[in-house]
Design an enzyme around this catalytic site. Structure first.
Site, mmCIF file in Angstrom:
data_model
loop_
_atom_site.group_PDB
_atom_site.id
_atom_site.type_symbol
_atom_site.label_atom_id
_atom_site.label_comp_id
_atom_site.label_asym_id
_atom_site.label_seq_id
_atom_site.Cartn_x
_atom_site.Cartn_y
_atom_site.Cartn_z
ATOM 1 C CG HIS A 42 -1.947 -1.080 1.167
ATOM 2 N ND1 HIS A 42 -2.869 -1.195 0.145
ATOM 3 C CD2 HIS A 42 -2.204 -2.118 2.003
ATOM 4 C CE1 HIS A 42 -3.636 -2.235 0.357
ATOM 5 N NE2 HIS A 42 -3.248 -2.821 1.471
ATOM 6 C CB SER A 43 0.259 4.803 -0.819
ATOM 7 O OG SER A 43 -0.850 4.998 0.031
ATOM 8 C CD GLU A 44 2.021 6.893 2.646
ATOM 9 O OE1 GLU A 44 2.863 7.692 2.207
ATOM 10 O OE2 GLU A 44 0.895 6.739 2.147
ATOM 11 C CB THR A 45 2.184 -0.232 6.135
ATOM 12 O OG1 THR A 45 1.757 -0.864 4.919
ATOM 13 C CG2 THR A 45 1.817 -1.130 7.311
ATOM 14 C CG HIS A 74 -3.933 7.189 3.495
ATOM 15 N ND1 HIS A 74 -2.674 7.557 3.076
ATOM 16 C CD2 HIS A 74 -4.007 5.845 3.322
ATOM 17 C CE1 HIS A 74 -2.020 6.485 2.658
ATOM 18 N NE2 HIS A 74 -2.799 5.433 2.796
#
Length: 273
Positions: A42-45, A74
């Site tokens: 994902h774009s961030e974890t 997010h």
């Protein structure tokens, strides 16, 4: 340990921006967290662990598949939603996250049943557009600024120009910036209704895939003061016009921005490593 996927800035699954959320029992090695984030893709974890401190309840760190980042909206919303959704934190209690570089971030439930995040305001300062930026975006650019997160904010002619962008990501990766935030005022008859401005976020240096982030909370730390000054109002709603799309409410409060939206859990599992 528990790991979840939460779609943020949306009230329905498979929209908004998906974030991985790992609920840690204790400290974890940064290299290990980076490997988990690369696995999640994902774009961030977000990685959350409880702390016993007067000013904070949890430590929060964010990793893209490639690097650790200083601020992520997010994934912060996803982390707070996960803590409330799993019953780790009672619904009527604020959550205070200690971060490495962005201070203490507080998240509460708002009156609409969503989540409200208290973030620093990061207004962009005007700069000369970097060489090659217009060509990389494939559009005529207007006002350009840079903020403390090293994001470029680029105003385009209108909403149609923002939605039509198909940038050269390899060329954008050559630009000195964490990301490029493109934005414009809402068209008179915007297709998604009920917002004041549109944006898109391109992070060619930090994101995998096509380099576009679906809905970027941290970008609104710059967009909120930018549009508040131009529109003469502190409370605004933005629409991030990615393929998934998402609505972000912002309220400028001095040097802070309250960023609000809904979130949905789409996966709740166990991390075995």
């Amino acid at each position: 340990m528990k790991i979840l996927v939460v779609d943020a800035f949306t009230d329905r699954p498979f929209a908004g921006n998906p974030a991985g959320v790992c609920l840690l029992d204790g400290p974890a090695d940064a290299a290990w967290m980076q490997r988990v984030a690369a696995e999640m893709k994902h774009s961030e974890t977000a990685f959350v662990r409880p702390v016993d401190e007067p000013g904070a309840d949890f430590e929060l760190r964010w990793f893209t598949p490639l690097v650790e980042v200083a601020l992520c909206g997010h994934a912060t919303m996803g982390a707070a939603h996960a803590l409330y959704d799993t019953g780790t934190v009672p619904a009527d209690r604020p959550i205070r996250f200690r971060t490495l570089e962005s201070g203490v971030l507080t998240v509460t439930r708002d009156g609409d049943g969503g989540l409200a995040m208290d973030f620093p305001s990061c207004p962009p300062e005007p700069v000369v557009p970097p060489a090659g930026l217009a060509e990389a975006l494939g559009a005529e650019i207007g006002w350009t600024g840079r903020n403390v997160q090293n994001d470029l904010v680029v105003e385009l002619a209108d909403e149609k120009a923002v939605r039509a962008l198909a940038p050269d990501m390899a060329a954008l990766a050559e630009i000195d910036a964490r990301g490029v935030i493109t934005t414009a005022a809402r068209a008179e008859e915007g297709p998604d209704g009920g917002y004041d401005f549109v944006s898109r976020f391109f992070g060619a240096r930090v994101l995998l895939g096509d380099g576009e982030d679906p809905v970027t909370g941290s970008a609104h730390c710059a967009l909120a003061p930018f549009w508040a000054e131009r529109l003469g109002r502190g409370d605004l709603t933005g629409y991030q016009a990615s393929e998934r799309g998402g609505r972000v409410r912002t309220a400028l409060r001095g040097g802070r921005v309250i960023i609000s939206g809904a979130a949905v859990t789409v996966l709740d599992g166990t991390l075995r490593v």
